[in-house]
Design an enzyme around this catalytic site. Sequence first.
Site, short mmCIF file in Angstrom:
data_model
loop_
_atom_site.label_atom_id
_atom_site.label_comp_id
_atom_site.label_asym_id
_atom_site.label_seq_id
_atom_site.Cartn_x
_atom_site.Cartn_y
_atom_site.Cartn_z
N SER A 1 -4.92 -1.54 -1.93
CA SER A 1 -5.51 -0.26 -1.50
C SER A 1 -5.58 0.70 -2.68
O SER A 1 -6.29 1.70 -2.63
CB SER A 1 -4.68 0.36 -0.38
OG SER A 1 -3.31 0.41 -0.73
N ASP B 1 0.53 -6.82 -3.98
CA ASP B 1 -0.61 -7.54 -3.40
C ASP B 1 -1.28 -8.47 -4.40
O ASP B 1 -1.47 -8.11 -5.56
CB ASP B 1 -1.67 -6.53 -2.95
CG ASP B 1 -1.66 -6.30 -1.45
OD1 ASP B 1 -1.09 -7.13 -0.71
OD2 ASP B 1 -2.23 -5.28 -1.03
N LYS C 1 2.24 -10.34 -1.67
CA LYS C 1 1.60 -10.37 -0.35
C LYS C 1 0.18 -10.90 -0.52
O LYS C 1 -0.48 -10.56 -1.50
CB LYS C 1 1.57 -8.97 0.27
CG LYS C 1 0.76 -8.90 1.57
CD LYS C 1 0.99 -7.63 2.34
CE LYS C 1 0.12 -6.46 1.96
NZ LYS C 1 -1.32 -6.72 2.04
N GLU D 1 -3.51 -11.94 1.88
CA GLU D 1 -4.22 -11.83 3.15
C GLU D 1 -4.72 -13.19 3.63
O GLU D 1 -5.19 -13.98 2.81
CB GLU D 1 -5.42 -10.88 3.00
CG GLU D 1 -5.03 -9.46 2.63
CD GLU D 1 -6.24 -8.55 2.46
OE1 GLU D 1 -7.38 -8.96 2.75
OE2 GLU D 1 -6.02 -7.40 2.04
N GLU E 1 -2.33 -5.92 10.77
CA GLU E 1 -3.09 -4.67 10.64
C GLU E 1 -4.15 -4.54 11.73
O GLU E 1 -4.93 -5.48 11.96
CB GLU E 1 -3.75 -4.62 9.25
CG GLU E 1 -4.57 -3.36 9.02
CD GLU E 1 -4.93 -3.12 7.55
OE1 GLU E 1 -4.45 -3.87 6.67
OE2 GLU E 1 -5.70 -2.19 7.30
#
Length: 264
Positions: A45, A83, A113, A115, A182
Amino acid sequence: MKNTAVTFKNAKQKGEKLSMLTAYDYTTASLVDSAGINAILVGDSLGMVMLGYEDTLSVTMEDMIHHSKAVARGVKNTLVVTDMPFMSYQTSVYDAVINAGRLMKEGRAGAVKLEGGAEFAEHISAIVKASIPVMGHIGLTPQSVNAFGGFKVQGKTNEAAQKLIDDAEALEKAGVFAIVVECVPAELGKAITEAVNVPVIGIGAGKYCDGQVLVYQDMLAMYDKMKPKFVKAYANIGEQMIEAFKAYDSEVKSGAFPTDEHSF
Ligand code: KIV
């Protein structure tokens, strides 16, 4: 107490809730650490809230390493989770291990992390085999914004909800120590939390998760390009900063600053 991937796993067994916030620099990281937050997410982000992109896709490994290093220097007890940016792990299991390793070696992260669901189980187990703790991330995964057609609530049909529960189970089997979920309905957040033994950290996934994560610029009302429903503003720092900048501007221009007190 020092937070680690192991203390995260234990927290769920003890029924203790976990707090996580993003941070991208040394000063913010040291403030978050002082507040006793369990983990800092050096989220991709940062592409939006620090670098001004409209999504997270342009973030590079170099961006993540640069910010992760700064955060790692600011913490004592908070776990740093960094991330893996878009296309740093999707391309192959080999790339996933090499790039996760760079985030640990160069970025000084305590965990990474990434996704995605079951389709990345092989990548995750290879990273975990290299002794790198992995946090999963399912639901609204911002790196897939183009495939989703926008930043939208996920898991709204029975089929989509079941796929997310299956994904969470596949991630647990692959060896993740925690999973971010999320933007899903609260009841699905609950079902996922109950389906796995690792902590589920929600963001827009309701109150039943084992922990919560927010982007710090959102919870301090500093970023106004997007205002998701799940964000609670704990302070209005954006407005306070503008007021302080205006006061400085006006005192510089009027000559009221600096006075003798601020002079040698
Ligand atoms: O990049 C990020 O900040 C994230 C959170 C939104 C969970 O992945």
